[in-house]
Design an enzyme around this catalytic site. Structure first.
Site, PDB file in Angstrom:
ATOM      1  N   GLU A  16     -25.748 -58.873-101.094  1.00  0.00           N
ATOM      2  CA  GLU A  16     -25.234 -59.603-102.250  1.00  0.00           C
ATOM      3  C   GLU A  16     -26.357 -60.136-103.137  1.00  0.00           C
ATOM      4  O   GLU A  16     -26.266 -60.091-104.368  1.00  0.00           O
ATOM      5  CB  GLU A  16     -24.366 -60.789-101.798  1.00  0.00           C
ATOM      6  CG  GLU A  16     -23.048 -60.403-101.135  1.00  0.00           C
ATOM      7  CD  GLU A  16     -23.173 -60.186 -99.632  1.00  0.00           C
ATOM      8  OE1 GLU A  16     -24.305 -60.013 -99.124  1.00  0.00           O
ATOM      9  OE2 GLU A  16     -22.138 -60.178 -98.945  1.00  0.00           O
ATOM     10  N   GLU A 485     -38.119 -29.958-102.752  1.00  0.00           N
ATOM     11  CA  GLU A 485     -37.416 -30.954-101.919  1.00  0.00           C
ATOM     12  C   GLU A 485     -36.122 -31.505-102.527  1.00  0.00           C
ATOM     13  O   GLU A 485     -35.751 -32.655-102.283  1.00  0.00           O
ATOM     14  CB  GLU A 485     -38.361 -32.120-101.553  1.00  0.00           C
ATOM     15  CG  GLU A 485     -39.593 -31.677-100.781  1.00  0.00           C
ATOM     16  CD  GLU A 485     -40.518 -32.831-100.364  1.00  0.00           C
ATOM     17  OE1 GLU A 485     -40.035 -33.957-100.184  1.00  0.00           O
ATOM     18  OE2 GLU A 485     -41.721 -32.586-100.219  1.00  0.00           O
ATOM     19  N   CYS A 645     -50.085 -41.432 -97.700  1.00  0.00           N
ATOM     20  CA  CYS A 645     -49.848 -42.161 -98.942  1.00  0.00           C
ATOM     21  C   CYS A 645     -50.976 -43.100 -99.335  1.00  0.00           C
ATOM     22  O   CYS A 645     -51.366 -43.146-100.472  1.00  0.00           O
ATOM     23  CB  CYS A 645     -48.554 -42.925 -98.869  1.00  0.00           C
ATOM     24  SG  CYS A 645     -47.174 -41.844 -99.235  1.00  0.00           S
ATOM     25  N   HIS A 696     -47.451 -43.133-109.644  1.00  0.00           N
ATOM     26  CA  HIS A 696     -46.579 -44.311-109.618  1.00  0.00           C
ATOM     27  C   HIS A 696     -46.332 -44.873-111.004  1.00  0.00           C
ATOM     28  O   HIS A 696     -45.655 -45.877-111.173  1.00  0.00           O
ATOM     29  CB  HIS A 696     -47.170 -45.375-108.700  1.00  0.00           C
ATOM     30  CG  HIS A 696     -47.372 -44.857-107.311  1.00  0.00           C
ATOM     31  ND1 HIS A 696     -48.514 -44.179-106.945  1.00  0.00           N
ATOM     32  CD2 HIS A 696     -46.563 -44.854-106.225  1.00  0.00           C
ATOM     33  CE1 HIS A 696     -48.396 -43.805-105.685  1.00  0.00           C
ATOM     34  NE2 HIS A 696     -47.229 -44.192-105.227  1.00  0.00           N
ATOM     35  N   CYS A 728     -49.215 -38.225-104.969  1.00  0.00           N
ATOM     36  CA  CYS A 728     -48.051 -38.300-104.062  1.00  0.00           C
ATOM     37  C   CYS A 728     -46.955 -37.410-104.653  1.00  0.00           C
ATOM     38  O   CYS A 728     -47.180 -36.723-105.655  1.00  0.00           O
ATOM     39  CB  CYS A 728     -47.601 -39.749-103.887  1.00  0.00           C
ATOM     40  SG  CYS A 728     -46.491 -40.022-102.479  1.00  0.00           S
TER      41      CYS A 728
HETATM   42  N1  GLN Z   1     -43.640 -34.502 -99.438  1.00  0.00           N
HETATM   43  C1  GLN Z   1     -43.186 -35.798 -99.822  1.00  0.00           C
HETATM   44  C2  GLN Z   1     -42.909 -35.820-101.318  1.00  0.00           C
HETATM   45  O1  GLN Z   1     -43.570 -35.121-102.025  1.00  0.00           O
HETATM   46  C3  GLN Z   1     -44.205 -36.855 -99.509  1.00  0.00           C
HETATM   47  C4  GLN Z   1     -43.720 -38.222 -99.866  1.00  0.00           C
HETATM   48  C5  GLN Z   1     -44.635 -39.350 -99.476  1.00  0.00           C
HETATM   49  O2  GLN Z   1     -45.794 -39.146 -99.213  1.00  0.00           O
HETATM   50  N2  GLN Z   1     -44.141 -40.538 -99.479  1.00  0.00           N
HETATM   51  O3  GLN Z   1     -42.055 -36.565-101.778  1.00  0.00           O
HETATM   52 ZN    ZN Z   2     -47.474 -39.981-100.518  1.00  0.00          ZN
END
Ligand code: GLN
Ligand code: ZN
Length: 756
Positions: A16, A485, A645, A696, A728
């Site tokens: 909530e 993915e 990461c 990011h 990433c």
């Molecule tokens: N293979 C994943 C992606 O590309 C790796 C994600 C991650 O490192 N958090 O989303």
């Molecule tokens: Zn990553």
């Protein structure tokens, strides 16, 4: 016997608080509405604890975003850039948490870091030289009063001086010690205020005491608390620790004039020994953390009562406590409709843990608990074999031998063979795996889950996306491709759902940071794989191109670290089971013609123990082998990649190299490529792809900027070992910025290649 709770989850049983706060952010709720919803939640949480007759209930364990941020505001640790915005208090608070962009200015948020060894993140306080420490918020006092008005006498909680000021970041020339006098004054004032308000106890949290401390830290701790406690009046003070044991300062801690000391007997490996070897002052209260605040399994009453009996031999006044705040477990089992009766019997979330505390408190008063029905029911859980055992897997793990963890031929031989087999250009380009999860991708998955489309329709859509993704990467000119993915919601959940042995919940959310919660799967039984998981999509993707397409898997350590682990077998055994399942998948991919396989270990660094002395024995000694197990049986010319990461692994660089992958990609762009020197100094053998831009942020990095980064990398890394990739996965980004960024990445690489 009395019971206590260190802290309670605050986000609400159906999140909530998250929804109310996010509505406020969007302007769909007024501040008054948000405040009143928060107040109602606090009341509900207090009443639930009162209903189980918890003697020591915490107040000020509520937060709109984060308790470290609350403490910063309490102590006036508000950097100038936020003060200058001239916003009302609550909005300034959210500006510190999330940044602010609007008519009052444009400021970034405070940095965020993992809270000790949990998946919770706190906001890192920034200390400027001009900081004037003083009590600048009434939150803890208001929340204490609010509880009192409900008829509940609480123990207010505050984060302690040492923990707060050691976690802070110092921006100017001043350091912690330069603020010592003001820190002491502020905490004295807090104690005095609560004394005036009539609090019986207050709880000061110092989890920093379970980390490795220097002699200087211990002296500082002593000095600060001698001074702070000198003003103590009627209100008693408990110094609370959690997430480990206080082996570096036990003697000093119990000698200080605290009225109570809270110790963690669950994660604190040496806590009992410390108590047995050094005793505990008879006049003090020992808050014994025996109900696990971090995991979701029911407490084993036999074990706990035995432990408490030992504790009572050394301490005259014992209170049964949680091991840490219940913030780290989900709220309640009540809203889980899909768990079997048997599964449900084994779990205790926060609300159910209150009942455990109450039951333990009662059982301790009984002369003969063995005859108690509650006790007997509890013991049936721990004496019978529960469903989900798989003898075949257990035997496989038991039979593992050194050669199962060793890939042959050795790295340098493979490297040469792979260079020949793949014939890639220098500085090969690739991506980390995911491509943007656009609304159509999520809609397709949602429809399939709801049964609105059939498996075939669902799969065909994903194949269409894969085909587009392959075409896009070929057009951009990337060397080693990915399928994108699109079929995955989450890198752990996706595999958990396809493996035997995991249990999924519906509403078991745990706060990760701010309004964000995660729903970790539960490792319920022995893990096995009954059929290939990723092979079909990978094979399809590879069939569309002559370039290598990476198979994409999540590694065993990350799967375990982002789940609730079992307590009836060791983490080592569990991770090897997962490792064997993933290893089957690796071999199936290889057999299907996938020559490059990436096994992500995004969360490998996360669960590194807090104390250096435990790094190997408690973690690395099984975590690194678990990864080696996954790829030890592949051919020399199958190239194994991994991805991590955070690049904060300078301290374990040798262990990372010992994972024996052929290529590792990692997040480096935000840490100014500091790790690169460490790679060089350690003669890092694995080929590396330190991310050349930050995914990011939606910002598109210009070609010249990426070029400059590559050149910096080449100054330290052999051009035979360097890969070029983002830092990433691209799943959270928009399509347009991804295409432009990757075009720039390839362009920059081509230009640098010409100079080699
Ligand atoms: N293979 C994943 C992606 O590309 C790796 C994600 C991650 O490192 N958090 O989303
Ligand atoms: Zn990553």
């Amino acid at each position: 016997m009395n019971t206590a709770v260190i802290g309670y989850p605050r986000v609400g049983k159906l999140r909530e608080l998250k929804f109310a706060t996010e509505a406020y952010f969007k302007g769909n709720k007024t501040q008054a509405e948000l405040l009143s919803e928060a107040k109602a939640l606090r009341a509900e949480h207090l009443n639930q604890q009162a209903a189980q007759k918890i003697a020591f209930i915490s107040s000020n364990d509520f937060s709109f975003y984060d308790a470290v941020l609350d403490t910063a505001c309490l102590l006036n640790v508000v950097p100038k850039r936020y003060q200058d915005l001239g916003l009302p208090e609550l909005d300034r608070y959210f500006a510190m948490a999330r940044g602010y962009q609007g008519d009052k200015g444009d400021v970034r948020a405070l940095a965020m870091k993992k809270w000790f060894n949990t998946n919770y993140h706190y906001l890192v306080p920034e200390i400027e030289d001009s900081l004037e420490i003083k009590i600048a918020s009434s939150k803890p006092f208001d929340e204490y009063q609010e509880a009192k008005e409900l008829g509940i006498q609480t123990k207010p909680v505050v984060i302690g001086a040492l923990t707060f000021f050691k976690l802070a970041q110092y921006l100017g020339s001043k350091q912690l010690v330069d603020f010592k006098a003001d820190i002491i004054k502020a905490y004295q004032e807090i104690i005095q205020k609560f004394t005036d308000l009539g609090a019986d106890w207050i709880q000061i949290d110092e989890p920093i005491l379970v980390t490795d401390l220097t002699q200087q830290d211990i002296e500082l701790f002593n000095e600060i608390y001698q001074a702070i406690l000198s003003v103590k009046g009627k209100t008693k003070v408990v110094l609370q620790t959690y997430f480990g044991d206080v082996r570096d300062c036990y003697k000093e801690l119990v000698a200080l004039p605290f009225d109570g000391v809270g110790l963690d007997f669950v994660e604190g490996k040496q806590t009992l020994a410390l108590l047995e070897n050094n005793g505990f002052p008879a006049e003090k209260v020992l808050f014994a953390g025996v109900v696990n605040g971090k995991n979701i399994w029911k407490n084993d009453y036999k074990k706990t009562l035995t432990l408490l009996a030992k504790i009572k031999q050394k301490a005259a006044n014992v209170v049964v406590n949680t091991s840490c705040s219940l913030l780290h477990v989900p709220y309640t089992l009540q809203n889980e409709t899909k768990l079997t009766i048997q599964q449900r019997a084994y779990f205790a979330f926060a609300q159910e843990k209150l009942q455990e505390l109450a039951e333990l408190g009662q059982l301790l008063n009984e002369a003969n608990p063995d005859n108690n029905a509650t006790y007997k029911a509890n013991q049936t859980l721990f004496t019978r074999e529960r469903e989900g055992a798989n003898q075949v897997v257990r035997q496989k793990v038991a039979a593992l031998k050194e050669s199962d963890f060793t890939r042959l031929p050795e790295f340098s031989v493979r490297e040469a063979e792979q260079k020949k087999a793949f014939n890639l250009p220098l500085l090969p380009t690739t991506t980390i795996g995911s491509f943007p999860q656009t609304p159509d991708v999520r809609l397709n998955r949602a429809k399939f889950k709801k049964g609105e489309i059939c498996l075939n329709e669902y799969t065909e859509f994903n194949k269409q996306k894969i085909a587009e993704c392959i075409k896009l990467q070929e057009e951009i000119g990337i060397d080693v491709l990915v399928h994108g993915e699109f079929e995955r919601n989450d890198m752990v959940e996706y595999f958990g759902e396809s493996l035997n042995g995991f249990v999924f919940t519906e509403k078991a959310w745990v706060q990760s940071y701010g309004t964000r919660c995660v729903k970790p799967p539960i490792v319920w039984g022995d893990i096995s794989r009954s059929k290939p998981i990723t092979v079909e999509y990978s094979k399809y993707a590879q069939s569309l191109t002559d370039k290598p397409v990476k198979g994409m898997l999540t590694g065993p350590v990350t799967i375990l670290n982002w789940s609730f682990p079992r307590e009836d077998i060791s983490q080592k055994e569990s991770v090897f089971q997962i490792g064997l399942a993933i290893s089957d998948e690796v071999l199936d991919l290889e057999a299907a013609g996938i020559k490059v396989i990436q096994i992500d270990e995004a969360a490998l660094k996360e669960k590194l123990p807090l104390r250096k002395a435990d790094w190997n024995s408690e973690y690395l000694d099984w975590a690194i082998p678990a990864f080696r197990l996954v790829h030890s049986k592949v051919q020399a010319d199958t190239q194994i990649h991994t991805h991590m990461c955070y690049s904060e692994f300078a301290d374990i660089i040798k262990d990372i190299d010992a994972m024996d992958a052929d290529v590792i990609s990692f997040e480096a762009s935000r840490s100014n490529l500091q790790l690169i020197d460490v790679l060089k100094a350690n003669n890092f053998k694995t080929e590396v792809g330190p991310g050349v831009y930050d995914i990011h942020s939606p910002r598109v990095p210009p070609v010249a900027e990426i070029k400059a980064t590559i050149e910096k990398l080449l100054a330290k890394i052999d051009n035979q070992k360097l890969w070029i990739n983002p830092d990433c996965g691209l799943k959270t980004r928009g399509e347009k910025e991804v295409v432009e960024s990757l075009e720039h990445l390839v362009q920059a690489t081509l230009e640098v290649r010409k100079t080699l």
